[in-house]
Design an enzyme around this catalytic site. Structure first.
Site, PDB file in Angstrom:
ATOM      1  N   ASP A 124       0.876  -1.167   0.000  1.00 11.59           N
ATOM      2  CA  ASP A 124       0.000   0.000   0.000  1.00 11.59           C
ATOM      3  C   ASP A 124       0.915   1.218   0.000  1.00 11.59           C
ATOM      4  OD1 ASP A 124      -2.078  -1.752   0.216  1.00 11.59           O
ATOM      5  OD2 ASP A 124      -2.595  -1.262   2.285  1.00 11.59           O
TER       6      ASP A 124
ATOM      7  N   ASP B 258     -13.395  -3.623  -1.341  1.00 12.75           N
ATOM      8  CA  ASP B 258     -13.084  -3.223   0.037  1.00 12.75           C
ATOM      9  C   ASP B 258     -14.358  -3.305   0.884  1.00 12.75           C
ATOM     10  OD1 ASP B 258     -10.334  -2.347  -0.534  1.00 12.75           O
ATOM     11  OD2 ASP B 258     -11.271  -0.727  -1.644  1.00 12.75           O
TER      12      ASP B 258
HETATM   13  O1  1PR Z   1     -10.403   3.131  -5.134  1.00  9.62           O
HETATM   14  O2  1PR Z   1      -9.531   2.557  -7.377  1.00  9.62           O
HETATM   15  O3  1PR Z   1      -8.585   4.469  -6.115  1.00  9.62           O
HETATM   16  O4  1PR Z   1      -8.141   2.129  -5.432  1.00  9.62           O
HETATM   17  C1  1PR Z   1      -7.599   2.353  -4.179  1.00  9.62           C
HETATM   18  C2  1PR Z   1      -6.987   1.081  -3.743  1.00  9.62           C
HETATM   19  O5  1PR Z   1      -6.314   1.332  -2.524  1.00  9.62           O
HETATM   20  C3  1PR Z   1      -7.991  -0.014  -3.482  1.00  9.62           C
HETATM   21  O6  1PR Z   1      -7.508  -1.223  -4.022  1.00  9.62           O
HETATM   22  C4  1PR Z   1      -8.075  -0.117  -1.971  1.00  9.62           C
HETATM   23  O7  1PR Z   1      -8.186  -1.464  -1.561  1.00  9.62           O
HETATM   24  C5  1PR Z   1      -6.729   0.427  -1.534  1.00  9.62           C
HETATM   25  N1  1PR Z   1      -6.802   1.174  -0.270  1.00  9.62           N
HETATM   26  C6  1PR Z   1      -7.386   2.365  -0.096  1.00  9.62           C
HETATM   27  N2  1PR Z   1      -7.221   2.767   1.180  1.00  9.62           N
HETATM   28  C7  1PR Z   1      -6.539   1.808   1.801  1.00  9.62           C
HETATM   29  C8  1PR Z   1      -6.128   1.819   3.212  1.00  9.62           C
HETATM   30  O8  1PR Z   1      -5.547   0.858   3.712  1.00  9.62           O
HETATM   31  N3  1PR Z   1      -6.424   2.909   3.909  1.00  9.62           N
HETATM   32  N4  1PR Z   1      -5.625  -0.311   1.176  1.00  9.62           N
HETATM   33  C9  1PR Z   1      -6.277   0.795   0.901  1.00  9.62           C
HETATM   34  C10 1PR Z   1      -6.064  -1.470   0.958  1.00  9.62           C
HETATM   35  C11 1PR Z   1      -5.864  -3.532   1.726  1.00  9.62           C
HETATM   36  C12 1PR Z   1      -4.974  -4.582   1.271  1.00  9.62           C
HETATM   37  C13 1PR Z   1      -3.985  -4.915   2.338  1.00  9.62           C
HETATM   38  C14 1PR Z   1      -4.518  -6.234   2.799  1.00  9.62           C
HETATM   39  C15 1PR Z   1      -3.532  -7.097   3.483  1.00  9.62           C
HETATM   40  N5  1PR Z   1      -5.257  -2.288   1.630  1.00  9.62           N
HETATM   41  O9  1PR Z   1      -4.417  -4.418   0.050  1.00  9.62           O
HETATM   42  O10 1PR Z   1      -2.752  -4.873   1.769  1.00  9.62           O
HETATM   43  O11 1PR Z   1      -5.646  -5.986   3.626  1.00  9.62           O
HETATM   44  O12 1PR Z   1      -3.144  -6.529   4.672  1.00  9.62           O
HETATM   45  P1  1PR Z   1      -2.677  -7.444   5.886  1.00  9.62           P
HETATM   46  O13 1PR Z   1      -2.023  -8.639   5.303  1.00  9.62           O
HETATM   47  O14 1PR Z   1      -1.677  -6.580   6.601  1.00  9.62           O
HETATM   48  O15 1PR Z   1      -3.893  -7.746   6.688  1.00  9.62           O
HETATM   49  P2  1PR Z   1      -9.228   3.127  -6.027  1.00  9.62           P
END
Ligand code: 1PR
Length: 555
Positions: A223, A378
């Site tokens: 991320d 999400d």
């Molecule tokens: O909406 O098309 O602009 O895409 C934004 C992207 O960013 C989406 O794929 C969304 O999932 C991701 N995203 C947005 N905000 C966050 C955040 O964390 N605040 N992260 C985010 C998503 C989730 C996973 C993470 C897993 C594994 N992160 O990718 O890496 O949950 O984590 P873990 O193994 O530590 O539990 P758009």
């Protein structure tokens, strides 16, 4: 000198990088004459067959290609570059192929997921110069929905198992073509590519009898966002909240971390530009640079997500989601992932019941193929007391809610988990598949960063509704959790972030644990069953059918 045929669609940068890494120079064919005068030609076909043939015709490349292929000079086709050699493809029946080898490409007819994505084995059927230094039991990276049916048995070089056997490489004289991507197949792929580049002329048969099938993929996720000091960092949230004591967590630099995961054996690497929903990626050039730099040293598939949507800048200039995706592909991405925009697209699709052909999902999959379009979901869990309480896909759960509810649905969110939307994850995933998406990246806000294990109920609910591959994400806390998700669900891949970043669990440890877990092919049924363990607490966001759009989750 290698001449590379780039007809303008997809990621040819990876092939260029791989060839340059092997010490050879690359010349991109821009005119028909460049093809006619090439000494050694590589054709990395990417995208959709019809689009590819259309571009080849438009650039007047068809005749020179045929002349080259009949000249006896070395040729390496990759993926669609292999399909192009045949008479045609079911993917675009009105567009004839080059007709060099008799047969055509057909869509997989199987109950297994399509596209066939992942690392699979090859069974060599004849000796080839490209097998120098290949043992025969390696896995190579495949990503395709169509495979060739070859009418000329002498041309079959390898076969691969996926609900039966299909032709995964062909050879005719100096022409070799592979369905898999050597440039994305780590060290094994580079060896194969090196044999072609060096012009090995001794044909060998790999010594080992291949017995490996499609493996479950381990995906490392980064991320990425800019922190308050303006540095681009890899961060990590707890249930999407990436701040600790007010600061954005900084777990390293994107390029260096991606390289580490490649060297440690990740099957795939995903970058999510997590503030992409508010920034414009083509203005946010660091992400393009991250991809360019990463793809120079990382030879496994790269996915990039965040901010892929239509955009009008403050000067009124319009960029389409396809433009953004194109920039990412040309920078080295193999797949793009769409999050927030996909929710809006699907809500509109469900409202009208009409495909427009113009949404980001449709437009990108038409040009680059469905296998290049991942949808990032999400969702968070919403408990309800009865199935009638909401018009969403409700499941029975073994994890009771705060009022003892044993029913729940999974509400989709946008803007990094800030906004709950009137859409459930199962309906969303199905609609995305209908619109042309090729894979689902299934996050779970409740589990994200908790180390409490994947949400198996969510994964099973989505997986049973779609026939495209699903990457399970969020909550991995140990190698056991990977074993559990591959035993208790049919997810093709599992992704983790926090445990890898913090070196709590290594990719090797996960690999050793899941090593015998090839995807269940018809003759290979897995016998291992594990008890479902629910450890740790699960975040609860809403109860009792709050199905309208809602705001307020930390991001
Ligand atoms: O909406 O098309 O602009 O895409 C934004 C992207 O960013 C989406 O794929 C969304 O999932 C991701 N995203 C947005 N905000 C966050 C955040 O964390 N605040 N992260 C985010 C998503 C989730 C996973 C993470 C897993 C594994 N992160 O990718 O890496 O949950 O984590 P873990 O193994 O530590 O539990 P758009």
């Amino acid at each position: 000198m290698i001449t590379l045929l780039d007809y303008g669609a997809g990621n040819v940068r990876s092939v260029v990088n791989a060839i340059e890494r092997l010490g050879e120079t690359v010349k991109i064919a821009v005119t028909p004459d460049d093809i006619l005068t090439a000494e050694r030609l590589v054709f990395p076909g990417v995208g959709a067959f019809g689009n590819m043939m259309h571009h080849l015709r438009q650039k007047a490349f068809i005749e020179p290609l045929k002349v080259y292929l009949q000249s006896g000079r070395p040729f390496l086709g990759i993926c669609l570059g292999m399909h192009a050699l045949f008479d045609g493809s079911e993917e675009a029946p009105d567009q004839p192929g080059l007709g060099i080898i008799s047969g055509k490409a057909v869509r997989f007819q199987t109950d297994l997921s399509v596209p066939h994505i992942g690392w699979n084995g090859i069974r060599a059927k004849q000796p080839s110069p490209i097998f120098n230094n290949i043992d025969g039991d390696e896995r190579f990276y495949f990503v395709h929905s169509y495979h060739v049916v070859c009418d000329d048995p002498d041309a079959v070089l390898t076969t691969t198992r996926y609900d039966g056997s299909f032709v995964s490489a062909v050879q005719k004289g100096a022409i070799v073509a592979t369905q898999f991507h050597p440039e994305k197949s780590g060290a094994s792929g580079l060896k194969l590519l090196e044999s072609f580049i060096k012009g090995e002329d001794v044909a060998v048969l790999p010594p080992a009898d291949a017995t490996v099938d499609l493996s479950r993929r381990i995906v490392a996720c980064l991320d990425v966002r800019t922190n308050d000091a303006g540095d681009l960092v890899v961060t990590k949230g707890d249930q999407y909240d990436v701040r600790e004591s007010g600061e954005v967590r900084n777990l390293g630099k994107p390029v260096a971390l991606a390289r580490r995961y490649f060297e440690e054996g990740a099957d795939e690497i995903t970058f999510l530009n997590i503030t992409g929903f508010r920034d414009f990626p083509l203005g946010d050039l660091p992400m393009l640079q991250v991809l360019e730099e990463t793809s120079r040293n990382v030879f496994v598939p790269l996915t990039i997500g965040g901010g892929i949507r239509d955009f009008v800048d403050r000067h009124g200039n319009h960029s389409s989601a396809l433009d953004v995706a194109t920039a990412y592909f040309r920078a080295g991405a193999d797949k793009i992932s769409i999050g927030s925009d996909a929710v809006d697209i699907v809500l509109e699709y469900l409202r009208t019941g009409q495909k427009t052909g113009e949404s980001a999902i449709e437009a990108i999959s038409q040009v680059y193929g469905s296998q290049a379009v991942v949808i990032s979901i999400d969702p968070w869990r919403v408990y309800v007391s009865s199935t009638d309480a909401v018009s969403h896909h409700v499941i029975e759960t073994q994890i009771p809610g705060p009022e003892g509810e044993n029913l729940c649905w999974y509400q989709c969110t946008t803007a990094g988990g800030r906004k709950g939307r009137n859409l459930d994850a199962v309906t969303f995933a199905k609609a995305c598949e209908e619109l042309g998406a090729g894979e689902i990246l299934l996050n779970c806000i409740d589990r994200d960063g908790t180390n409490s294990g994947f949400d198996l109920e969510l994964i099973n609910a989505v997986k049973s509704a779609v026939s495209i591959p699903v990457i399970a994400s969020s909550g991995a806390g140990s190698a056991d959790h990977f074993e559990e998700v591959f035993t208790e669900t049919k997810a093709e891949a599992a992704l983790a972030a926090g445990i890898f970043h913090r070196r709590e669990v290594s990719i090797d440890e996960v690999r050793n644990r899941i090593d015998d877990k090839s995807v269940s092919l018809p003759s290979k049924i897995m016998m291992v069953r594990l008890l479902i363990k629910f450890t740790g607490s699960v975040g609860i966001h809403q109860t009792q059918g709050k199905s309208s759009e809602s705001c307020g989750h930390p991001g």
